[in-house]
Design an enzyme around this catalytic site. Structure first.
Site, short mmCIF file in Angstrom:
data_model
loop_
_atom_site.label_atom_id
_atom_site.label_comp_id
_atom_site.label_asym_id
_atom_site.label_seq_id
_atom_site.Cartn_x
_atom_site.Cartn_y
_atom_site.Cartn_z
N TRP A 21 0.80 -1.24 0.00
CA TRP A 21 0.00 0.00 0.00
C TRP A 21 0.83 1.28 0.00
O TRP A 21 1.83 1.38 0.71
CB TRP A 21 -0.86 -0.01 1.27
CG TRP A 21 -1.52 1.29 1.58
CD1 TRP A 21 -1.03 2.29 2.38
CD2 TRP A 21 -2.80 1.74 1.11
NE1 TRP A 21 -1.95 3.33 2.42
CE2 TRP A 21 -3.03 3.01 1.66
CE3 TRP A 21 -3.77 1.18 0.27
CZ2 TRP A 21 -4.19 3.74 1.40
CZ3 TRP A 21 -4.93 1.91 0.02
CH2 TRP A 21 -5.13 3.17 0.59
N ASP A 24 -0.20 9.09 0.74
CA ASP A 24 0.43 10.37 0.42
C ASP A 24 1.91 10.31 0.06
O ASP A 24 2.67 9.58 0.71
CB ASP A 24 0.37 11.30 1.64
CG ASP A 24 -0.97 11.31 2.32
OD1 ASP A 24 -1.93 10.74 1.79
OD2 ASP A 24 -1.06 11.91 3.41
N TRP A 48 -4.39 0.35 3.92
CA TRP A 48 -3.77 1.22 4.93
C TRP A 48 -3.58 0.46 6.24
O TRP A 48 -4.43 -0.36 6.61
CB TRP A 48 -4.69 2.43 5.13
CG TRP A 48 -4.09 3.53 5.92
CD1 TRP A 48 -3.33 4.55 5.46
CD2 TRP A 48 -4.23 3.74 7.34
NE1 TRP A 48 -2.97 5.38 6.50
CE2 TRP A 48 -3.51 4.91 7.66
CE3 TRP A 48 -4.88 3.05 8.36
CZ2 TRP A 48 -3.42 5.41 8.95
CZ3 TRP A 48 -4.79 3.56 9.66
CH2 TRP A 48 -4.07 4.72 9.95
N SER A 81 2.19 11.55 7.60
CA SER A 81 2.78 12.41 6.56
C SER A 81 3.62 13.53 7.12
O SER A 81 3.43 13.98 8.26
CB SER A 81 1.67 12.98 5.68
OG SER A 81 1.20 11.94 4.85
N ARG A 150 -1.43 17.51 12.34
CA ARG A 150 -0.51 16.65 11.58
C ARG A 150 -0.03 17.25 10.25
O ARG A 150 -0.47 18.28 9.81
CB ARG A 150 -1.18 15.31 11.31
CG ARG A 150 -2.48 15.38 10.51
CD ARG A 150 -2.98 13.95 10.25
NE ARG A 150 -4.24 13.92 9.54
CZ ARG A 150 -5.44 13.90 10.12
NH1 ARG A 150 -5.54 13.95 11.42
NH2 ARG A 150 -6.53 13.85 9.38
N TRP A 285 -9.69 8.47 -0.84
CA TRP A 285 -9.96 7.62 0.32
C TRP A 285 -11.21 6.75 0.20
O TRP A 285 -11.18 5.59 0.63
CB TRP A 285 -10.01 8.45 1.60
CG TRP A 285 -8.62 8.77 2.09
CD1 TRP A 285 -8.03 9.98 2.14
CD2 TRP A 285 -7.65 7.83 2.57
NE1 TRP A 285 -6.74 9.88 2.62
CE2 TRP A 285 -6.48 8.56 2.89
CE3 TRP A 285 -7.64 6.45 2.74
CZ2 TRP A 285 -5.34 7.96 3.38
CZ3 TRP A 285 -6.49 5.85 3.24
CH2 TRP A 285 -5.36 6.60 3.56
C1 FRU Z 1 -3.95 12.17 4.14
C2 FRU Z 1 -3.66 11.56 5.49
C3 FRU Z 1 -2.78 12.47 6.32
C4 FRU Z 1 -2.12 11.51 7.27
C5 FRU Z 1 -1.92 10.29 6.40
C6 FRU Z 1 -2.01 9.00 7.14
O1 FRU Z 1 -4.27 11.27 3.15
O2 FRU Z 1 -4.88 11.27 6.17
O3 FRU Z 1 -3.47 13.52 6.95
O4 FRU Z 1 -0.92 11.99 7.78
O5 FRU Z 1 -2.92 10.34 5.40
O6 FRU Z 1 -1.65 7.93 6.32
#
Ligand code: FRU
Length: 462
Positions: A21, A24, A48, A81, A150, A285
């Protein structure tokens, strides 16, 4: 679970992980002659899971060499990320003046015993491969009671002559400043603003671009929205940065989208390049984990150069693919009904008035796009397999229509690559990035357009 497709849908000129997988792109940085692409990665599955940073490098942004995983989860959490910068002056002290470090900043997602929080940590590398995590992590702890905190994106703050950082914090972004990439102070906030799309703010970026009336700052924010509101899309704001916070130049009546297509999310730009180059995650998503790509799941968009262009609607961000030229075979003219030269090609059409372009395969599947009544449209409803996801198959994720910003003659650059298509209209002022899974390769072009000049196609020889 990513489903097994009818055939191999792995694109040829877009980045994909060797297996498992990705979401980002992370830590995009140019250093010592190489572009580094880190990416959200679950090395154990095609969905994920506990996030790591995968790693690849390239000298041309098209061919990527896979490297070992750069960052693995630890007691502070999994590795969400973030970004990386080339600390050429060794402000962090992690390297030497002769061998300055690449410094990465990333979110650590911590969940245990009813606690869920997101801290910011840093790590550095001196050889571009192996990272050392900073012993004093986290460098920005999550404020108490907060969860969404984040995706730190570091940039050079040339107004205060220090490092700047922009962080997504639920329904707004927060700005930070630092002299050494280790000690950070908060300087400001922006959002939610009047024209914001509703959703969780993620993966921000802030950068300066020239315009005929002086430079402007562009703030990118990826909006994690409900399916009904558009799923995963990236909004942008154009305005000013005073070294502490961002202010939009004007309030638009509707959100400005980086890309009008269905699949371009979490895009951020490279540090340490002469021009602004963005790579996004070419997925969304609501259905990413179900895509029929078998042993891998997720790919990136082509790298795009960003610029600000004056349009009848005001300043707009234009995207243009870069790096492809060396891999394109000589350009040929192509006419309606002609066979397509393989599964990876660049097509260029200039038209006036209404025009529909379609790609068709021998199973009767057909992908349509073009201009009708000055509306830019894309329609994958009959383009291929949609059975893997009800959302992907639904009307609002099958066809997109957006009013053109310009009127009159139009030009459309198309890059098609097995299961990914990217459309750049009117010099890239409007673009669409989409996935499509035809059961057999598209074999024929059909063109219903009063072409201003003969359409041209360049097969991609790789
Ligand atoms: C965006 C996200 C970020 C996070 C990451 C987790 O697609 O939700 O905000 O850091 O993916 O995989």
């Amino acid at each position: 679970m990513s489903t097994v497709g009818k055939r191999d849908f792995r694109p040829k000129i877009h980045f994909t992980p060797p297996k498992m997988w990705t979401n980002d792109p992370n830590g995009l940085v140019y250093a010592n002659g190489k572009y580094h692409l880190f990416y959200q990665h679950h090395p154990e599955d095609t969905v994920w899971g506990p996030m790591h940073w995968g790693h690849a490098v390239s000298t041309d942004l098209i061919h990527w060499e896979h490297l070992p995983i750069a960052l693995c989860p630890d007691e502070l959490g999994t590795i969400f990320s973030g970004s990386a910068v080339f600390d050429s002056e060794n402000t962090s002290g992690f390297g030497t003046p002769e061998n300055p470090p690449i410094v990465a900043m990333y979110t650590q997602d911590y969940q245990a015993e009813g606690i869920h929080c997101q801290h910011q940590s840093i790590a550095y590398t001196l050889d571009g491969v192996h990272f050392t995590k900073y012993s004093g992590n986290p460098v920005i702890p999550c404020p108490e009671g907060r969860v969404d905190f984040r995706d730190p994106k570091i940039f050079r703050n040339r107004i205060r002559n220090c490092w700047g950082m922009v962080l997504a914090a639920g329904d707004h972004v927060e700005f930070f400043a630092s002299q050494d990439l280790i000690h950070w102070e908060k300087t400001g906030e922006f959002g939610p603003a009047g024209n914001c799309a509703p959703g969780v703010w993620e993966c921000p970026d802030l950068f300066e671009l020239p315009t005929p009336t002086g430079t402007r700052y562009v703030l990118l924010v990826s909006m994690g929205m409900d399916v009904q509101q558009g799923g995963s899309r990236t909004q942008y704001f154009v305005g000013f940065f005073d070294g502490e916070t961002f202010r939009p130049e004007r309030v638009e009546s509707a959100p400005l989208w980086l890309d009008e297509g269905f699949e371009n999310y979490a895009g951020v730009t490279f540090d340490n390049t002469d021009s602004r180059i963005l790579i996004g995650w070419a997925n969304s998503w609501p259905y990413a984990p179900q895509c029929p790509t078998g042993d891998f799941c997720g790919s990136m968009t082509l790298p795009r150069r960003l610029s600000l262009r004056e349009t009848p609607m005001g300043l707009r961000l234009a995207c243009n693919p870069i790096g492809l030229e060396p891999y394109l075979d000589p350009v040929q003219e192509i006419a309606s009904g002609d066979p397509l030269p393989g599964e990876t090609f660049a097509l260029s059409v200039k038209g006036s008035g209404d025009g529909e372009i379609s790609l068709e395969n021998s199973d009767g599947q057909i992908l349509r796009f073009g201009i009708r009544d000055n509306v830019f449209f894309f329609d994958r409803s009959h383009g291929g397999d949609v059975s893997f996801s009800d959302v992907f198959a639904s009307g609002s994720y099958s066809r997109r229509e957006v009013s053109r910003i310009f009127s009159g003659d139009w030009n459309l650059e198309v890059v098609f690559d097995v299961s990914q298509i990217e459309l750049f209209l009117d010099g890239g002022v409007q673009s669409m990035s989409c996935l499509v899974f035809p059961d057999t390769p598209y074999a024929r072009l059909s063109l219903d357009a009063p072409a201003v000049s003969k359409p041209r196609i360049a097969p991609c020889g790789r």
